[in-house]
Design a protein around this motif. Structure first.
Motif, PDB file in Angstrom:
ATOM      1  N   VAL A  91       1.188  -1.187  -0.146  1.00 33.01           N
ATOM      2  CA  VAL A  91      -0.215   0.289  -0.135  1.00 33.01           C
ATOM      3  C   VAL A  91       1.162   1.208  -0.215  1.00 33.01           C
ATOM      4  CG1 VAL A  91      -1.989   1.111   1.521  1.00 33.01           C
ATOM      5  CG2 VAL A  91      -2.038  -0.967   1.438  1.00 33.01           C
ATOM      6  N   TRP A  92       1.162   1.782  -1.402  1.00 30.63           N
ATOM      7  CA  TRP A  92       1.622   2.685  -1.245  1.00 30.63           C
ATOM      8  C   TRP A  92       1.120   4.389  -0.287  1.00 30.63           C
ATOM      9  CZ3 TRP A  92       6.486   1.615  -2.548  1.00 30.63           C
ATOM     10  CH2 TRP A  92       6.327   0.261  -3.626  1.00 30.63           C
ATOM     11  N   GLN A  93       1.964   5.392  -0.076  1.00 30.76           N
ATOM     12  CA  GLN A  93       1.280   6.679   0.379  1.00 30.76           C
ATOM     13  C   GLN A  93       0.628   6.821  -0.389  1.00 30.76           C
ATOM     14  OE1 GLN A  93       4.888   9.091   1.913  1.00 30.76           O
ATOM     15  NE2 GLN A  93       3.629  10.448   2.860  1.00 30.76           N
ATOM     16  N   LEU A  94      -0.211   8.320   0.506  1.00 35.78           N
ATOM     17  CA  LEU A  94      -0.845   9.007  -1.027  1.00 35.78           C
ATOM     18  C   LEU A  94      -0.293  10.003  -1.295  1.00 35.78           C
ATOM     19  CD1 LEU A  94      -4.515   8.716   0.809  1.00 35.78           C
ATOM     20  CD2 LEU A  94      -4.081   7.231  -0.653  1.00 35.78           C
ATOM     21  N   GLY A  95      -0.646  10.315  -2.329  1.00 37.39           N
ATOM     22  CA  GLY A  95       0.368  12.036  -2.775  1.00 37.39           C
ATOM     23  C   GLY A  95      -0.573  13.281  -2.030  1.00 37.39           C
ATOM     24  N   ARG A  96       0.672  13.699  -2.578  1.00 38.52           N
ATOM     25  CA  ARG A  96      -0.037  14.723  -1.867  1.00 38.52           C
ATOM     26  C   ARG A  96      -1.448  15.378  -2.093  1.00 38.52           C
ATOM     27  NH1 ARG A  96       2.834  16.306   3.205  1.00 38.52           N
ATOM     28  NH2 ARG A  96       2.250  18.092   3.269  1.00 38.52           N
ATOM     29  N   ASP A  97      -0.992  15.732  -3.071  1.00 36.40           N
ATOM     30  CA  ASP A  97      -3.233  16.371  -3.452  1.00 36.40           C
ATOM     31  C   ASP A  97      -4.767  15.828  -2.476  1.00 36.40           C
ATOM     32  OD1 ASP A  97      -1.317  18.079  -4.983  1.00 36.40           O
ATOM     33  OD2 ASP A  97      -1.527  17.341  -7.009  1.00 36.40           O
ATOM     34  N   LEU A  98      -3.938  14.632  -2.885  1.00 35.52           N
ATOM     35  CA  LEU A  98      -5.387  13.475  -2.377  1.00 35.52           C
ATOM     36  C   LEU A  98      -5.120  14.250  -1.196  1.00 35.52           C
ATOM     37  CD1 LEU A  98      -7.437  11.805  -3.734  1.00 35.52           C
ATOM     38  CD2 LEU A  98      -5.997   9.633  -3.111  1.00 35.52           C
ATOM     39  N   LEU A  99      -3.465  13.633  -0.759  1.00 29.92           N
ATOM     40  CA  LEU A  99      -4.114  13.933   0.989  1.00 29.92           C
ATOM     41  C   LEU A  99      -4.783  14.972   1.839  1.00 29.92           C
ATOM     42  CD1 LEU A  99      -3.491  12.012   3.884  1.00 29.92           C
ATOM     43  CD2 LEU A  99      -0.853  13.330   3.252  1.00 29.92           C
ATOM     44  N   ASN A 100      -4.103  16.352   0.800  1.00 30.24           N
ATOM     45  CA  ASN A 100      -4.834  17.605   0.906  1.00 30.24           C
ATOM     46  C   ASN A 100      -6.346  17.692   0.843  1.00 30.24           C
ATOM     47  OD1 ASN A 100      -1.689  18.383   2.068  1.00 30.24           O
ATOM     48  ND2 ASN A 100      -1.598  19.400  -0.333  1.00 30.24           N
ATOM     49  N   MET A 101      -6.480  17.046   0.083  1.00 28.91           N
ATOM     50  CA  MET A 101      -7.925  16.636  -0.016  1.00 28.91           C
ATOM     51  C   MET A 101      -8.761  16.215   0.435  1.00 28.91           C
ATOM     52  SD  MET A 101     -10.065  15.232  -3.803  1.00 28.91           S
ATOM     53  CE  MET A 101      -9.840  13.788  -2.477  1.00 28.91           C
ATOM     54  N   TYR A 102      -8.169  15.345   1.057  1.00 36.53           N
ATOM     55  CA  TYR A 102      -8.750  14.328   2.352  1.00 36.53           C
ATOM     56  C   TYR A 102      -8.933  15.171   3.943  1.00 36.53           C
ATOM     57  CZ  TYR A 102      -9.072   9.974  -0.520  1.00 36.53           C
ATOM     58  OH  TYR A 102      -9.162   9.284  -1.699  1.00 36.53           O
TER      59      TYR A 102
END
Length: 345
Positions: A91-102
């Motif tokens: 399970v790779w780390q979420l992308g920066r943009d996706l993490l900020n959106m969450y």
């Protein structure tokens, strides 16, 4: 003579046959000897008897073996090694943009929950206010509101309750705040009158006790009481002045309040009376609690290079310098003129 020999063998053969049949029926194997016409049977040998005695024991052992079930054979366990395939799904780390959106979405949800809770709290506050004032207007608050205001307030409470369960079921937070302010505008004065009427007598009684305490101390000072004779007269005048001013203020307030009815606002609030008590204590307490000055005991004279010696003791010591203790056992007094000469070897 020629026929006789031919007849003998036939007879012997018949005899042999009969003997064999008899022996077979008896279950034994005899030994037969034929010498001419005579036949004889030999006795059984001792070896045969011993074998016959052994046969029953052997038969019994065989019968026991036959009765017991045959032992089952242990099955052989076969071990088979099988290779298991392992698949790793990382399970790779979420992308920066996706993490900020969450994170932003979660913050919006938290804020929405907070606003909803505040809205429900405001609605519940309005409902509690309606029930509280409606219950107390027919009880302890009844004396502290005039009849006209009483009817008007009850009408407002009924309208607010109807609005809550109809149009105000799902309103914004500000709508509930406005309704609550409208209710408190009429209900707060009534509540304050009730609370002041409950607390005012207690605070006035406390103020009266402090005035009596300080007035008694001033009277004792004028009566030359030893407890307060160390206090300066100017300081005691400050106490008397403060006591007189506060007492006059309390009497005026009590007289003005007695002329007002319970459904009118009070002349003075309890916090103002407490302020007067504090002011009186600040002026009078430091004066009346002054400690008496300590009286110092007379100091003894000290010699510069020695211990403390009283003058009387010093004089007595000087007078007794030449005196010695009287001698005993016939010794001469030192002042006697006579002397004793002693010869020493």
């Amino acid at each position: 003579d020629m026929e006789c020999p031919n007849q003998r063998p036939t007879e012997s053969s018949d005899v042999d046959k009969n003997i064999q049949q008899d022996n077979s029926e008896a279950g034994t194997q005899p030994q037969v000897q034929t010498d001419g016409q005579q036949t004889s049977q030999s006795p059984p040998s001792p070896e045969l008897t011993s074998e016959e005695s052994k046969t029953p024991d052997a038969d019994k052992a065989n019968e026991k073996k036959v009765d017991q079930p045959p032992e089952a054979k242990k099955p052989k366990i076969k071990v088979v090694n099988v290779e298991l395939p392992v698949e790793a799904n990382l399970v790779w780390q979420l992308g920066r943009d996706l993490l900020n959106m969450y994170i932003e979405t979660e913050g919006k949800m938290i804020m929405q929950d907070k606003l909803e809770k505040e809205r429900n709290d405001a609605k519940n506050a309005v409902e509690e206010c309606v029930y509280e004032f409606r219950d107390k207007l027919c009880g302890p608050y009844e004396k502290f509101i005039c009849e006209q205001e009483h009817e008007k307030f009850l009408r407002l409470l009924t309208e607010t309750e109807d609005w809550l369960y109809e149009e105000g079921e799902d309103q914004a937070k500000q709508a509930y705040i406005d309704k609550l302010e409208e209710l408190m505008k009429m209900g707060t004065p009534v509540k304050v009158r009730f609370q002041e009427a409950e607390e005012r007598p207690k605070v006035l009684e406390e103020l009266g006790q402090r005035l009596q305490h300080y007035a008694k101390i001033a009277a004792d000072f004028r009566g030359k009481d030893e407890k307060y004779n160390h206090i300066d007269e100017s300081e005691m005048k400050k106490v008397e002045k403060s006591v007189n001013e506060v007492m006059e203020w309390m009497n005026n307030v009590m007289n003005a309040q007695a002329k007002r009815s319970l459904d009118q606002d009070p002349v003075v609030r309890t916090h103002e009376i407490r302020a007067k008590v504090k002011e009186l204590n600040n002026v009078c307490e430091p004066v009346v609690t002054q400690p008496k000055p300590k009286i110092e005991s007379p100091k003894l004279e000290r010699t510069p290079n020695g211990p403390n010696i009283d003058k009387k003791e010093d004089l007595e010591g000087k007078n007794n310098l030449g005196a010695e203790a009287p001698h005993q056992n016939g010794e001469c007094h030192p002042n006697e003129k006579g002397s004793v000469n002693m010869d020493l070897d």
